[in-house]
Design an enzyme around this catalytic site. Sequence first.
Site, PDB file in Angstrom:
ATOM      1  N   ASP A   9       0.791  -1.248   0.000  1.00  0.00           N
ATOM      2  CA  ASP A   9       0.000   0.000   0.000  1.00  0.00           C
ATOM      3  C   ASP A   9       0.820   1.294   0.000  1.00  0.00           C
ATOM      4  OD1 ASP A   9      -1.912  -1.945   0.260  1.00  0.00           O
ATOM      5  OD2 ASP A   9      -2.786  -1.185   2.106  1.00  0.00           O
ATOM      6  N   ASP A  51      -4.775  -0.779  -1.574  1.00  0.00           N
ATOM      7  CA  ASP A  51      -6.158  -0.529  -1.212  1.00  0.00           C
ATOM      8  C   ASP A  51      -6.864  -0.084  -2.486  1.00  0.00           C
ATOM      9  OD1 ASP A  51      -6.485  -1.153   1.432  1.00  0.00           O
ATOM     10  OD2 ASP A  51      -6.833   0.893   2.113  1.00  0.00           O
ATOM     11  N   HIS A  53     -10.652   0.728  -3.126  1.00  0.00           N
ATOM     12  CA  HIS A  53     -12.024   0.773  -2.626  1.00  0.00           C
ATOM     13  C   HIS A  53     -13.023   1.264  -3.668  1.00  0.00           C
ATOM     14  CE1 HIS A  53     -10.606  -0.228   1.305  1.00  0.00           C
ATOM     15  NE2 HIS A  53      -9.936   0.890   1.479  1.00  0.00           N
ATOM     16  N   HIS A  59     -16.368   1.077   6.348  1.00  0.00           N
ATOM     17  CA  HIS A  59     -14.927   1.356   6.398  1.00  0.00           C
ATOM     18  C   HIS A  59     -14.669   2.847   6.169  1.00  0.00           C
ATOM     19  CE1 HIS A  59     -10.696   0.430   6.226  1.00  0.00           C
ATOM     20  NE2 HIS A  59     -10.565   0.862   4.976  1.00  0.00           N
ATOM     21  N   HIS A  73     -10.574   7.030   1.216  1.00  0.00           N
ATOM     22  CA  HIS A  73      -9.199   6.965   0.725  1.00  0.00           C
ATOM     23  C   HIS A  73      -9.088   5.877  -0.332  1.00  0.00           C
ATOM     24  CE1 HIS A  73      -9.506   4.030   4.014  1.00  0.00           C
ATOM     25  NE2 HIS A  73      -8.654   3.305   3.298  1.00  0.00           N
ATOM     26  N   LYS A  98      -7.178  -4.875  -2.876  1.00  0.00           N
ATOM     27  CA  LYS A  98      -7.971  -5.339  -1.741  1.00  0.00           C
ATOM     28  C   LYS A  98      -8.971  -4.280  -1.295  1.00  0.00           C
ATOM     29  CE  LYS A  98      -4.175  -4.056   1.410  1.00  0.00           C
ATOM     30  NZ  LYS A  98      -4.758  -3.001   2.219  1.00  0.00           N
ATOM     31  N   CYS A 162      -1.798  -2.301   7.821  1.00  0.00           N
ATOM     32  CA  CYS A 162      -1.738  -3.218   6.683  1.00  0.00           C
ATOM     33  C   CYS A 162      -0.436  -4.004   6.604  1.00  0.00           C
ATOM     34  CB  CYS A 162      -2.008  -2.457   5.388  1.00  0.00           C
ATOM     35  SG  CYS A 162      -3.714  -1.816   5.343  1.00  0.00           S
TER      36      CYS A 162
END
Length: 208
Positions: A9, A51, A53, A59, A73, A98, A162
């Site tokens: 990340d 990440d 999303h 979250h 984010h 993810k 993470c």
Amino acid sequence: MAKALIIVDVQNDFCEGGTLAVEGGAAVAGAISEYLDANQQHFDHVVATQDWHIEPGSHFSDEPDMVDSWPPHCRARTKGAELHQDLDPEYIEAYFRKGQYTAAYSGFEGVLAPEDDVPSGDLKAGATVTEVLEEDAIGLDDWLQSHDVEEVVVVGLATDYCVKATALDAVQAGYATTVIAELTAGISDHLDEAFDDMESAGVEVERG
């Protein structure tokens, strides 16, 4: 026995100027690049997690508690989800995304991005993102096993979330696991606790 470096990340939103910036994030990006230039011959494979999303539910929050909920984010296909410019992608062989529709901290929750889909911030304003996970999507553990990896080194952001989650899952999955402390940066002012937790679980932590 193959060895892999897992870069966790190192994205714009987690570095200075991002929506969930970690102090020292940009420096870690540059330090990982320098480390790879000097040590890439010691790794059979290099992979990165992101990440990524789309609609991660609770979250994201307008009033985040910074434990289970966070400011928005790393929205898929935005500049914030891109790798930081100081992280040289030359040696990165595969990307694992993810958290598309839920919270996800460990890289082992990620799925392999298509080779022809280089992560970028090219989504037009107002457009929507739909990325349905295929039933046969390849996870990080499956990928590592298929490449005969038995040893992993974990670096990146953030140390106490993470990076820690990825390292703990790596040990749980049976990999010999090392975290290089100086190639991470964390949210907490008390990172020794995170390192202690990792060591207790069987992670080797190189603390510098």
